[in-house]
Design an enzyme around this catalytic site. Structure first.
Site, PDB file in Angstrom:
ATOM      1  N   TRP A 106      32.175  27.341  37.830  1.00  0.00           N
ATOM      2  CA  TRP A 106      33.364  26.783  37.191  1.00  0.00           C
ATOM      3  C   TRP A 106      33.646  25.435  37.823  1.00  0.00           C
ATOM      4  CZ3 TRP A 106      34.614  29.186  32.933  1.00  0.00           C
ATOM      5  CH2 TRP A 106      34.249  30.530  32.794  1.00  0.00           C
ATOM      6  N   ASP A 124      37.091  24.484  26.352  1.00  0.00           N
ATOM      7  CA  ASP A 124      38.231  24.992  27.126  1.00  0.00           C
ATOM      8  C   ASP A 124      39.315  23.937  27.016  1.00  0.00           C
ATOM      9  OD1 ASP A 124      39.860  26.362  29.173  1.00  0.00           O
ATOM     10  OD2 ASP A 124      37.980  27.361  29.664  1.00  0.00           O
ATOM     11  N   TYR A 127      30.716  33.828  41.688  1.00  0.00           N
ATOM     12  CA  TYR A 127      31.446  32.622  41.299  1.00  0.00           C
ATOM     13  C   TYR A 127      31.134  31.507  42.305  1.00  0.00           C
ATOM     14  CZ  TYR A 127      34.069  34.169  37.248  1.00  0.00           C
ATOM     15  OH  TYR A 127      34.423  34.555  35.975  1.00  0.00           O
ATOM     16  N   TRP A 178      33.183  39.987  34.824  1.00  0.00           N
ATOM     17  CA  TRP A 178      33.561  38.969  35.821  1.00  0.00           C
ATOM     18  C   TRP A 178      34.708  39.417  36.712  1.00  0.00           C
ATOM     19  CZ3 TRP A 178      38.165  35.953  36.094  1.00  0.00           C
ATOM     20  CH2 TRP A 178      39.076  36.148  35.047  1.00  0.00           C
ATOM     21  N   HIS A 237      42.106  30.015  25.837  1.00  0.00           N
ATOM     22  CA  HIS A 237      41.484  28.848  26.483  1.00  0.00           C
ATOM     23  C   HIS A 237      41.174  27.791  25.425  1.00  0.00           C
ATOM     24  CE1 HIS A 237      40.907  29.996  30.726  1.00  0.00           C
ATOM     25  NE2 HIS A 237      40.815  31.230  30.280  1.00  0.00           N
ATOM     26  N   ASP A 251      38.234  35.688  27.389  1.00  0.00           N
ATOM     27  CA  ASP A 251      38.970  35.979  28.626  1.00  0.00           C
ATOM     28  C   ASP A 251      40.402  35.451  28.587  1.00  0.00           C
ATOM     29  OD1 ASP A 251      37.680  33.448  28.516  1.00  0.00           O
ATOM     30  OD2 ASP A 251      38.143  33.114  30.635  1.00  0.00           O
ATOM     31  N   GLU A 252      41.226  36.127  29.348  1.00  0.00           N
ATOM     32  CA  GLU A 252      42.540  35.638  29.776  1.00  0.00           C
ATOM     33  C   GLU A 252      43.465  35.181  28.649  1.00  0.00           C
ATOM     34  OE1 GLU A 252      41.784  34.045  34.209  1.00  0.00           O
ATOM     35  OE2 GLU A 252      40.980  32.702  32.701  1.00  0.00           O
TER      36      GLU A 252
END
Ligand code: ACM
Length: 687
Positions: free
Chosen positions: A466, A192, A416, A391, A269, A324-325
């Site tokens: 996380w 990441d 989470y 998620w 990421h 993701d994202e």
């Protein structure tokens, strides 16, 4: 080492390491078992462990050798048949060592312990259960017959080792605990922006540069310039796993029936990669782009080379590719990405992400592996054999299984483990939400709306830790335990056999034992709990009275709808618990309550919260007024407050006290200009 050395032994002894283990008490429900087995039948009497010198193992030689490694100290394996063995382990011959069947039978009488299983994993789990049954002096186990089998094949915990780096010894220590509670997957978030954590020979700058940063605390790094430094620099914080460490770790986990699933993030990421190898981003800028350039063949060369080395290290069937994202912003103006979209006949940038996922899936499948990714891999069309990790709620998982794919459920609001596990004011800073043990435990990974066939495609559940706000290994343990135990029981135990009361009782004991064994588990016995009054009905003078909304509430957080602010129901420590009503679009809460008749009132108040991460702020301006006719209002109180951005979770009551007579009450709470965001309240209380 610890008071319960004995039991520590049983688990530890199984594994040749010193694990903590837990005390046994008799009646069936209070046996020290976690996760709760499928069926437990108590018998009378106890079995004396010191009478076992030899354990008869009936299994093919190669498997018998594996099982022998699991035996408690002082017990020797024999494959010779004896007439009356005191302890016997039998691998069901008809199952041929079927590795996916984790079921077992553990039958204990006062004369004999018999274990029967289809696989080494089943034997391993039977021995974990035996360890949990053993008394504190490690002398006896109660006579009992246990038939057991997991609900889900996938029972996982994810650790984010990028945001803060936790070393291989730490991971081994967690594997010891997780295995004891029958978790069978450890997902490592290895890459990441905050740091790349895996040695890759072909791309050395990933660990020479992208694994190190000048700040230890992620928050300081993130708020700063987000730079990297060279390995060995005097201020370098970070680290990575060498290939040798990974091989050792994978082997360590395998012996404990845990598969390590590596995650290599793509297409986003990835700031750390794109700074180490800027030619792989669209703009080639340093420190800025997060997305790989999907128009560039070099990106695929990089990803395939990296994945080749990853597959050499990790035998896991699943390779997690993140997904993701991705902001996809640079792709819109990148000639190469746009050319790829055109050449491949893709619809848009989502299609481009899907192109990458499809291509990587083909590559993984060609090497006998399966692609696993966060639910964004659904966007633009899911690759044919992909498994989705849901998620952002459960919708991604539902969509995946409805199209015939497998899914693993890990919705943020239940799984989470980086949220507060107790009242925020009693806890170290966390990333936002309130996720107590009870809420994790209460989660059922199988959505009700699925058909029985679709339900079969939900293959498991995972808790994710996380690490943005988890700077040390001690802190990681604190966040993991006991909540990882709830994931373990949810993953293993049939829903009808779950019991919060029984689980909680055992979890308190386990966390104590973990602390005695040197783990920094959260002291569950001292849990403060939810906000006082949360979820309870408070009856007051405006209770059940009609509310007129002069500004609409936010449809995403309606709580009880038009009745929410006078239904008496109070919210807990987070705005997402169904009791807090949000106001966002008109930047204000503005309601009028009709008490029905002229009423003597002494107090009007409402509570608000501030959690800056998700832009939830205390109001900057509150006006409370009353009226006899609903037309002419008299202002009773005006409160001004200057919201400040901070890291705390704050609750504040804004109210008026005095004497007044009125039928209508108007309550206005306005968001600030500088820090606006969402205003949340749960009830307007009138007394
Ligand atoms: C995620 O939390 N971004 C998977």
């Amino acid at each position: 080492m610890i008071k319960r050395k004995t039991r520590a032994a049983i688990l530890g002894l199984l594994l040749g390491c010193s694990l903590p283990v837990w005390s046994a008490v008799q009646p069936a429900d209070s046996l020290y078992l976690l996760p709760q087995p499928k069926s437990v039948e108590m018998r009378t009497g106890v079995f004396r462990l010191n009478e076992v010198k030899k354990v008869s193992i009936q299994a093919p030689d190669s498997i018998a050798a594996l099982i022998a490694d699991y035996l408690p100290e002082g017990m020797k394996a024999t494959t010779k048949s004896s007439k009356a063995p005191r302890m016997e382990i039998r691998l069901k011959p008809e199952q041929n060592g079927n590795q996916t069947d984790e079921s077992y039978e553990l039958d204990i009488t006062d004369r004999k312990i018999s274990i029967e299983a289809a696989s080494v994993a089943g034997v391993f789990y039977a021995l974990q259960t035996l360890g949990q049954l053993t008394d504190e002096e490690q002398k006896t186990v109660p006579a009992v017959r246990i038939t057991d089998k997991p609900r889900f094949a996938y029972r996982g915990i994810m650790l984010d080792v990028s945001r803060h780096f936790f070393d291989a010894d730490f991971l081994k220590r967690q594997i010891d605990v997780l295995a004891a509670f029958k978790i069978n997957r450890l997902h490592l978030h290895l890459t990441d922006a905050a740091g790349w954590r895996l040695q890759i020979d072909r791309y050395p700058r990933l660990t020479e540069l992208a694994a190190w940063r000048p700040q230890h605390l992620w928050k300081e790094w993130w708020k700063g310039a987000r730079r990297y430094v060279m390995e060995g620099a005097p201020n370098a914080y970070g680290g990575y796993y060498t290939k040798e460490e990974i091989r050792d770790l994978v082997d360590y986990a395998r012996k404990r029936q845990i598969t390590i699933i590596p995650e290599i993030e793509m297409p986003s990421h990835s700031e750390e990669v794109l700074t180490a190898y800027p030619e792989l981003s669209c703009t080639h800028e340093l420190y800025k782009p997060s997305d790989f350039c999907v128009g560039n063949e070099k990106t695929f060369e990089f990803l395939e080379q990296v994945l080749t080395e990853v597959m050499e290290l990790f035998p896991s069937e699943y390779i997690h590719i993140g997904g993701d994202e991705a902001p996809k912003t640079d792709w819109r103006t990148c000639p190469r990405c746009q050319k790829r979209i055109k050449d491949e006949g893709l619809k848009d940038e989502k299609g481009l992400q899907s192109y990458l996922v499809h291509r990587i899936e083909k590559f993984l499948n060609a090497h006998g592996r399966k692609l696993l990714g966060w639910d964004e891999i659904l966007e633009g069309g899911l690759a044919p054999n992909a498994t989705v990790m849901s998620w952002r709620g459960t919708e991604g998982g539902i969509e995946a299984v409805k199209s015939g794919h497998q899914a693993i459920m890990t919705p943020g609001q239940y799984c989470y483990l980086d949220g507060y596990q107790d009242a925020p004011h009693t806890q170290p800073e966390a990333i936002g939400g309130y996720l107590p043990l009870s809420k994790v435990y209460g989660y059922d990974p199988v959505p009700q709306e699925l058909t029985p066939q679709e339900q079969q495609l939900i293959i498991g559940v995972q808790g994710n830790l996380w690490a943005e706000y988890v700077p040390t290994e001690e802190h990681a343990e604190y966040m993991l335990y006991p909540r990882a135990l709830a994931i373990a029981e949810t993953g293993w135990t049939q829903p009808e056999n779950k019991s919060w009361k029984r689980f909680h009782h055992k979890a308190v004991q386990v966390t104590k034992d973990l602390r005695e064994a040197g783990y920094q588990a959260f002291p569950l016995e001292r849990e403060f709990g939810n906000r006082p009054g949360a979820g309870e009905v408070l009856k007051h003078k405006a209770w059940n009275k009609p509310v007129t909304y002069n500004a609409r509430y936010w449809g995403t957080y309606p709580a009880g709808g038009d009745k929410a602010l006078t239904d008496g129901l109070r919210g807990g420590w987070n705005y997402n618990d169904g009791f807090w009503q949000g106001f966002v679009s008109q930047k204000r809460l503005d309601v009028t309550i009709d008490l029905g008749s002229l009423t003597d009132i002494q107090r009007i108040q409402a509570d608000f919260m501030q959690i800056c991460g998700p832009e939830v702020y205390l109001p900057a301006h509150v006006i409370i007024s009353v009226s006899e006719d609903g037309k002419e209002f008299t202002q009773l109180k005006e409160i001004k407050h200057k919201p400040v951005r901070n890291d705390e979770v704050t609750f504040k009551t804004y109210g008026w006290e005095g004497t007044a007579k009125a039928r209508f009450i108007r309550y206005q709470a306005l968001a600030g200009d500088e820090f606006g965001g969402v205003v949340f309240t749960d009830e307007i209380v009138v007394e």
